[in-house]
Write an enzyme that holds these catalytic residues in place. Structure first.
Site, short mmCIF file in Angstrom:
data_model
loop_
_atom_site.label_atom_id
_atom_site.label_comp_id
_atom_site.label_asym_id
_atom_site.label_seq_id
_atom_site.Cartn_x
_atom_site.Cartn_y
_atom_site.Cartn_z
N HIS A 127 1.25 -11.04 -7.08
CA HIS A 127 1.21 -10.24 -5.86
C HIS A 127 1.48 -11.14 -4.66
CE1 HIS A 127 -1.13 -7.24 -3.15
NE2 HIS A 127 0.08 -6.77 -3.41
N ASP A 153 -3.28 -6.22 -0.46
CA ASP A 153 -3.31 -4.77 -0.24
C ASP A 153 -4.62 -4.39 0.43
OD1 ASP A 153 -0.85 -4.51 -1.38
OD2 ASP A 153 -1.57 -3.70 -3.28
N HIS A 193 -1.77 2.86 0.74
CA HIS A 193 -2.45 1.62 1.11
C HIS A 193 -1.53 0.85 2.04
CE1 HIS A 193 0.07 0.20 -2.26
NE2 HIS A 193 0.05 -0.99 -1.64
N HIS A 238 0.32 -2.75 2.35
CA HIS A 238 0.67 -4.05 1.77
C HIS A 238 1.00 -4.98 2.94
CE1 HIS A 238 2.40 -6.97 -1.07
NE2 HIS A 238 3.32 -7.17 -0.12
#
Length: 308
Positions: free
Chosen positions: A201, A205, A280, A282
């Protein structure tokens, strides 16, 4: 030879001549009470009613439907709506009870909105309930902007005051830097997984439902604002220290490329555009404007005095 007698006319039972008058919509039909004799008398007593006359009588009794259709059409009269900060198509369609939802709203106003239905800006005029007759956005933008009048200057002052109030409402660090949203972190930086093309990742988030206000973490200049493929609607801001902050999966953008922003200023609304499983935010910090130059975003914010 028997005497000639007078022949009396045979009595006719009055019941056999009895008729019943029955009708629908003003048409009268004579019907016998008993047997064929009565029916024969009925034929002589009243003219027959054809099936065409009966249909005409029933049709005349029905109320006209045209006035009702005209009233229903009048109720669906189109109107123009001016987009305000925080709007997005599904929200407008729901609030105004539009048939066909945001898809129909976008179809009717595509020449105004453009190719991306997630990008609507404050000030856009959308036609609700009918196809827009406005000129495409590209043609409108080519026109030279008029010199600001006193009224326009007052509006600009009001906008700056609104942005100042937004910054005051956000939890600020002593250095003037902010968290992008008030929610906590759901997926941390560098979490490994095959779902990411880099194998991990590249950002953090933040928990944010659709429509949550997203703030610039610090002062800077907007490098890009628009569609970012898997990132959906994204904004990238360059800061004075040479780093870049990225805000992805937005449902609405409030800034444009080249615009200067301040820390805590609202730049858009969170959403679920692009490659996501739910709404959400990011958030990334990069050493360059493009993918693959990421650094730990939470460590970066903490180095600027943000408690997170």
């Amino acid at each position: 030879m028997p005497a000639k007698g007078k022949h009396r006319r045979p009595k006719v039972n009055p019941i056999t001549r009895g008729l019943v008058a029955a009708g629908a919509g003003g048409a009268v039909v004579a019907l016998p009470l008993f047997g064929a004799t009565g029916a024969h008398a009925a034929e002589q007593a009243a003219p027959s009613v054809t099936s065409q006359q009966a249909v005409a009588a029933v049709a005349a009794a029905k109320p006209a439907a045209a006035p009702q259709a005209a009233k229903a059409k009048a109720k669906t009269k189109a109107k123009v709506y001016k987009v305000v900060r925080g709007d997005y198509l599904s929200k407008i369609a729901q609030e105004h009870h539009l048939a066909g939802g945001w898809q129909k709203l976008y179809k009717d106003n595509r020449q105004v909105i453009g190719d991306n239905p997630s990008l609507i800006r404050p000030g856009m005029k959308l036609t609700l309930g009918a196809k827009s007759t406005a000129k495409p956005a590209a043609q409108t933008e080519r026109k030279a902007a008029p010199k600001p009048a006193p009224k326009a200057a007052a509006k600009a002052t009001e906008t700056r005051a609104s942005r100042s109030s937004e910054r005051a409402a956000a939890p600020a660090a002593a250095s003037g830097w902010f968290a992008p949203v008030s929610g906590g972190v759901s997926t941390p930086y560098r979490m490994a997984g095959s779902m990411w093309s880099s194998g991990y990742h590249t950002g953090a988030d933040f928990i944010a439902s659709t429509g949550t206000s997203v703030r610039a973490v610090g002062p800077g200049t907007v490098v890009s604002a628009g569609w970012g493929g898997a990132y959906g609607n994204e904004i990238v801001i360059q800061h004075a220290d040479g780093s870049y902050s990225q805000y992805a999966h937005l449902s609405s953008l409030a800034v444009s490329a080249g615009e200067t922003v301040t820390g805590g200023q609202q730049i858009g609304l969170s959403g679920s555009t692009g490659n996501v499983t739910g709404p959400h935010l990011h958030f990334e910090i990069r050493t360059g404007p493009s993918y693959g130059s990421d650094v730990d975003p939470l460590a970066y914010l903490r180095s600027h005095g943000v408690s997170i």
